[in-house]
Design an enzyme around this catalytic site. Structure first.
Site, PDB file in Angstrom:
ATOM      1  N   ASP A  97       3.779  10.360  34.616  1.00  0.00           N
ATOM      2  CA  ASP A  97       4.851  10.611  35.563  1.00  0.00           C
ATOM      3  C   ASP A  97       4.214  10.947  36.908  1.00  0.00           C
ATOM      4  O   ASP A  97       3.352  11.820  36.992  1.00  0.00           O
ATOM      5  CB  ASP A  97       5.700  11.792  35.081  1.00  0.00           C
ATOM      6  CG  ASP A  97       7.185  11.528  35.207  1.00  0.00           C
ATOM      7  OD1 ASP A  97       7.581  10.991  36.248  1.00  0.00           O
ATOM      8  OD2 ASP A  97       7.936  11.859  34.279  1.00  0.00           O
ATOM      9  N   ASP A 199       8.971   9.214  39.908  1.00  0.00           N
ATOM     10  CA  ASP A 199      10.171  10.053  39.913  1.00  0.00           C
ATOM     11  C   ASP A 199      11.002   9.814  41.180  1.00  0.00           C
ATOM     12  O   ASP A 199      10.450   9.689  42.276  1.00  0.00           O
ATOM     13  CB  ASP A 199       9.726  11.515  39.844  1.00  0.00           C
ATOM     14  CG  ASP A 199      10.871  12.486  39.687  1.00  0.00           C
ATOM     15  OD1 ASP A 199      11.631  12.357  38.717  1.00  0.00           O
ATOM     16  OD2 ASP A 199      10.994  13.393  40.545  1.00  0.00           O
ATOM     17  N   GLU A 262      12.131   5.326  38.862  1.00  0.00           N
ATOM     18  CA  GLU A 262      13.370   5.972  38.429  1.00  0.00           C
ATOM     19  C   GLU A 262      14.403   5.774  39.532  1.00  0.00           C
ATOM     20  O   GLU A 262      14.222   6.240  40.664  1.00  0.00           O
ATOM     21  CB  GLU A 262      13.167   7.464  38.187  1.00  0.00           C
ATOM     22  CG  GLU A 262      14.455   8.143  37.714  1.00  0.00           C
ATOM     23  CD  GLU A 262      14.453   9.653  37.876  1.00  0.00           C
ATOM     24  OE1 GLU A 262      15.234  10.307  37.167  1.00  0.00           O
ATOM     25  OE2 GLU A 262      13.692  10.171  38.703  1.00  0.00           O
ATOM     26  N   HIS A 323      15.044  12.486  29.422  1.00  0.00           N
ATOM     27  CA  HIS A 323      14.977  13.939  29.494  1.00  0.00           C
ATOM     28  C   HIS A 323      16.037  14.549  30.404  1.00  0.00           C
ATOM     29  O   HIS A 323      16.168  15.774  30.453  1.00  0.00           O
ATOM     30  CB  HIS A 323      13.590  14.354  29.987  1.00  0.00           C
ATOM     31  CG  HIS A 323      13.274  13.835  31.358  1.00  0.00           C
ATOM     32  ND1 HIS A 323      13.087  12.496  31.621  1.00  0.00           N
ATOM     33  CD2 HIS A 323      13.138  14.466  32.547  1.00  0.00           C
ATOM     34  CE1 HIS A 323      12.843  12.329  32.901  1.00  0.00           C
ATOM     35  NE2 HIS A 323      12.874  13.515  33.499  1.00  0.00           N
ATOM     36  N   ASP A 324      16.778  13.720  31.127  1.00  0.00           N
ATOM     37  CA  ASP A 324      17.810  14.209  32.047  1.00  0.00           C
ATOM     38  C   ASP A 324      19.229  13.941  31.578  1.00  0.00           C
ATOM     39  O   ASP A 324      20.176  14.375  32.232  1.00  0.00           O
ATOM     40  CB  ASP A 324      17.639  13.557  33.426  1.00  0.00           C
ATOM     41  CG  ASP A 324      16.436  14.067  34.193  1.00  0.00           C
ATOM     42  OD1 ASP A 324      16.045  15.235  33.964  1.00  0.00           O
ATOM     43  OD2 ASP A 324      15.892  13.312  35.012  1.00  0.00           O
TER      44      ASP A 324
END
Length: 527
Positions: A97, A199, A262, A323-324
């Site tokens: 990430d 990200d 993302e 994860h969100d």
């Protein structure tokens, strides 16, 4: 260039929650290394690690204070190098990430930037004078609630933070910032990392005039603050594509490396992130299945829209959980989680599987008092509590589900003694074994890897599509049986895999049971 990601399935690991090796209740790098055999056995080709870099953990690693070091919570550089080496030895790629939109407020860059207005790194972050009334410079809101501007008493200006005040946004219009971040990428690429998931990549450039965002006509009380306005000026600016093209050029200094972005945007705007002449990210993450209604006709139309919108050399990709967002089993239930797996792993493009979805980890019981997620703490009862999507992996029916020797940092599911890898590995028809069968079938069938996609039917309950010349897929997205009416060219097809049985069937059924899915081999003479 091999473009290995066109055949590999990706597996996202949230390191805090995968495997604890040192008994502190938090997962770590050594824990991941010890579980590599599980990942290989599952059948994926690459792992993506959520942040492991040094951080004060205001947002659990998405606030980086050193882009070239491992946080001690997860281990050290020697542990990372060992994980990377053993991943490669097992044929796995490893992605990191990369969090470039913002750093921690404890990063030396920001500490210098906020020290004085004339510091050389002042322009590395986004500073603005107050509005005439002394308030924030404009109406931009934080994704975690409240204004996105924080007042700095020492220097008498506001700085911008799209997320927490502890996560000041870097100024990507500054060429020195871009050069420093390019060197960060090279640092990890030189160590052998196979690529990055970037990200909030669509946030990197903001409007240079800092105009107010327009009001959102669909906003209603009870929704998160970020929804009060349309994010017209605070994200997704045209110049961001020049920044991404530069990142891509850095990636292409190395062989066979992958760049993922993302991006939470509608399909038409998402497609621009492939870049002009394919100079953007290789894979702009496609989250359309996360937010859509779980109906066959809706999903069929969505897939068609996405496929039509792809640029000529744009490679598709699909995501069900991360994860969100709420886990797929929490959204559609246990039975439909099997259909979701079959959908994810038979669509054209690169699938990303979220850890724990292979055993159907669901929601966890968590009160507002127990919340660790800063977004949920800032906007209780409004923002989705991301803790619920980050619970520890469940490995066995031993203490704490084999995740740790002590109570984990987040609760396990109530059914962890039954829902774990060890139990499901032994059960032939389990969700885990269905994932294994799907991934093996996908890797062995060229039509599933690279064959064209063509929708055959999508009624409210039934989605049917063909991959390449010889693979047919039938998915019942309801709890009710539906008549199995096959296209003429599918008559006489063989059943390669049943979602309910996790194995092949000797005969085609007359009815497609609720929650059933079938993968067929179409006989070439019929097709």
């Amino acid at each position: 260039m091999s473009r290995w990601w066109r055949e590999a399935a990706l597996y996202q690991i949230y390191p805090r929650s995968f495997q604890d090796s040192d008994g502190d209740g938090v997962g770590d790098i050594e824990g991941i290394r010890r579980r590599l055999d599980h990942i290989v056995d599952l059948g994926v080709g690459a792992i993506w690690l959520s942040p492991i870099l040094r951080s004060p953990m205001a947002d659990f690693g998405y606030d980086v204070s050193d882009y070239r070091d491992i946080d001690p919570l997860f281990g050290d550089m020697a542990a990372f190098d060992r994980l990377l080496e053993e991943s490669h030895a097992r044929g796995l790629k490893l992605l990191l990430d990369f969090v470039p939109n913002h750093s921690s407020d404890r990063h030396p860059w920001f500490e210098e930037s906020r020290s004085s207005r004339d510091n050389a790194k002042r322009d590395w972050y986004i500073w603005r004078d107050p509005a005439p009334d002394g308030g924030p410079p404009n109406n931009w809101m934080s994704n975690f609630g409240g204004s996105a501007w924080a007042w700095d008493e020492r220097t008498g200006q506001y700085y911008y933070h799209a997320f927490l005040p502890e996560q000041p946004d870097l100024n990507w219009r500054n060429p020195n910032v871009r050069a420093a971040m390019h060197d960060v990428l090279r640092f990890w690429l030189d160590r052998g990392v196979d690529g990055f998931r970037v990200d909030v990549i669509w946030h990197l450039i903001k409007d240079d005039q800092f105009r107010d965002n327009p009001p959102n006509p669909d906003y209603r009380p009870g929704r998160p603050d970020i929804d009060r306005h349309l994010q017209v000026h605070s994200a997704d600016q045209p110049e961001v594509h020049d920044v991404i093209a530069e990142l891509r050029r850095v990636i292409e200094e190395y062989q066979d490396r992958l760049l993922i972005g993302e991006i939470y945007l509608p399909i038409d705007r998402l497609m621009s992130y492939y870049g002009k002449d394919d100079r953007g990210v290789h894979l702009p993450f496609n989250f359309q299945l996360i937010n859509c209604s779980w109906r066959a006709d809706v999903i069929g139309a969505l897939i068609d829209e996405y496929e039509r919108a792809l640029p000529e050399d744009g490679w598709p990709n699909w995501v069900l959980s991360n994860h969100d967002q709420p886990r797929i089993a929490a959204r559609v239930g246990e039975e439909q989680a099997r259909i979701a797996a079959m959908l994810l792993l038979t669509l054209r493009g690169t699938p990303t599987l979220y850890y724990g979805d292979e055993i159907g980890i669901d929601d966890i019981a968590l009160s507002e008092v127990q919340a660790r997620d800063p977004a949920a703490i800032n906007e209780p009862g409004v923002a989705f509590n991301r803790d619920r999507a980050r619970s520890p992996m469940q490995w066995s029916n031993e203490g704490f589900a084999g995740f740790s020797a002590r109570e984990p940092w987040l609760p396990l599911t109530n059914d962890c003694r039954e829902r774990n890898v060890a139990v499901q590995r032994k059960a032939p028809g389990s969700l885990f074994n269905l994932h294994r069968a799907l991934l093996r079938l996908r890797s062995s069938e060229p039509d599933l890897l690279t064959g064209a996609y063509r929708r055959v039917a999508s009624e409210p309950q039934l989605l049917a599509y063909q991959r390449g010349r010889a693979i047919g897929v039938l998915l019942n997205l309801s709890a009710e049986s539906v008549p199995l009416v096959l296209p003429a060219e599918w008559h006489g097809a063989d059943v390669l895999l049943s979602a309910q049985e996790a194995c092949s069937l000797s005969d085609l059924p007359q009815q497609l049971a609720g929650g059933e899915g079938l993968i067929l081999r179409i006989r070439e003479d019929e097709a």
